[in-house]
Design a protein around this motif. Sequence first.
Motif, PDB file in Angstrom:
ATOM      1  N   MET A   1      -8.438   3.761   9.069  1.00  0.00           N
ATOM      2  CA  MET A   1      -7.620   3.668  10.260  1.00  0.00           C
ATOM      3  C   MET A   1      -6.365   4.515  10.129  1.00  0.00           C
ATOM      4  O   MET A   1      -5.677   4.420   9.128  1.00  0.00           O
ATOM      5  CB  MET A   1      -7.191   2.213  10.452  1.00  0.00           C
ATOM      6  N   PRO A   2      -6.037   5.307  11.111  1.00  0.00           N
ATOM      7  CA  PRO A   2      -4.827   6.124  11.057  1.00  0.00           C
ATOM      8  C   PRO A   2      -3.551   5.283  11.034  1.00  0.00           C
ATOM      9  O   PRO A   2      -2.563   5.654  10.448  1.00  0.00           O
ATOM     10  CB  PRO A   2      -4.894   6.973  12.328  1.00  0.00           C
ATOM     11  N   GLY A   3      -3.561   4.132  11.706  1.00  0.00           N
ATOM     12  CA  GLY A   3      -2.378   3.271  11.738  1.00  0.00           C
ATOM     13  C   GLY A   3      -2.019   2.740  10.363  1.00  0.00           C
ATOM     14  O   GLY A   3      -0.849   2.630  10.008  1.00  0.00           O
ATOM     15  N   LEU A   7       1.354   3.365   8.235  1.00  0.00           N
ATOM     16  CA  LEU A   7       2.116   2.218   7.760  1.00  0.00           C
ATOM     17  C   LEU A   7       2.359   2.294   6.256  1.00  0.00           C
ATOM     18  O   LEU A   7       3.462   2.035   5.783  1.00  0.00           O
ATOM     19  CB  LEU A   7       1.389   0.916   8.116  1.00  0.00           C
ATOM     20  N   SER A   8       1.339   2.687   5.504  1.00  0.00           N
ATOM     21  CA  SER A   8       1.512   2.801   4.050  1.00  0.00           C
ATOM     22  C   SER A   8       2.447   3.954   3.703  1.00  0.00           C
ATOM     23  O   SER A   8       3.231   3.860   2.752  1.00  0.00           O
ATOM     24  CB  SER A   8       0.171   2.957   3.339  1.00  0.00           C
ATOM     25  N   SER A   9       2.404   5.040   4.461  1.00  0.00           N
ATOM     26  CA  SER A   9       3.333   6.149   4.241  1.00  0.00           C
ATOM     27  C   SER A   9       4.764   5.710   4.517  1.00  0.00           C
ATOM     28  O   SER A   9       5.695   6.025   3.773  1.00  0.00           O
ATOM     29  CB  SER A   9       3.000   7.340   5.128  1.00  0.00           C
ATOM     30  N   TYR A  10       4.931   4.967   5.595  1.00  0.00           N
ATOM     31  CA  TYR A  10       6.252   4.455   5.952  1.00  0.00           C
ATOM     32  C   TYR A  10       6.778   3.531   4.856  1.00  0.00           C
ATOM     33  O   TYR A  10       7.936   3.618   4.461  1.00  0.00           O
ATOM     34  CB  TYR A  10       6.185   3.700   7.287  1.00  0.00           C
ATOM     35  N   GLU A  11       5.922   2.656   4.351  1.00  0.00           N
ATOM     36  CA  GLU A  11       6.330   1.723   3.296  1.00  0.00           C
ATOM     37  C   GLU A  11       6.698   2.480   2.014  1.00  0.00           C
ATOM     38  O   GLU A  11       7.682   2.156   1.349  1.00  0.00           O
ATOM     39  CB  GLU A  11       5.213   0.710   3.021  1.00  0.00           C
ATOM     40  N   GLY A  12       5.919   3.496   1.687  1.00  0.00           N
ATOM     41  CA  GLY A  12       6.233   4.307   0.507  1.00  0.00           C
ATOM     42  C   GLY A  12       7.576   5.005   0.648  1.00  0.00           C
ATOM     43  O   GLY A  12       8.377   5.041  -0.292  1.00  0.00           O
TER      44      GLY A  12
END
Length: 92
Positions: A1-3, A7-12
């Motif tokens: 899923m792209p979302g 989200l994981s990129s944002y969290e990183g």
Amino acid sequence: MPGMSLLSSYEGLRQEIQRLAQENEELRRLVQLIQENQELKLVLRNRGSSLGFCGSGILAEVAASPRPCRRRTIKFKDAGSAASRGQWPVGC
């Protein structure tokens, strides 16, 4: 899923920013300690001169003589970024 990827990129990125902010605070404390150290050396030199310890006085010699260069390193807690993963040398 792209979302989920987003989200994981944002969290990183959020975690990296938090680590950098902590590292920045540690560096600010180090700068403050260095400034205090320089001020104390200046006070010692001024007091040594005003007390007549110039030349052969021990206080004036200690305050005026440069310390031998000893390299120290700083290790940051929770170091995750490439720059803070290693040891950073601290100057003389």
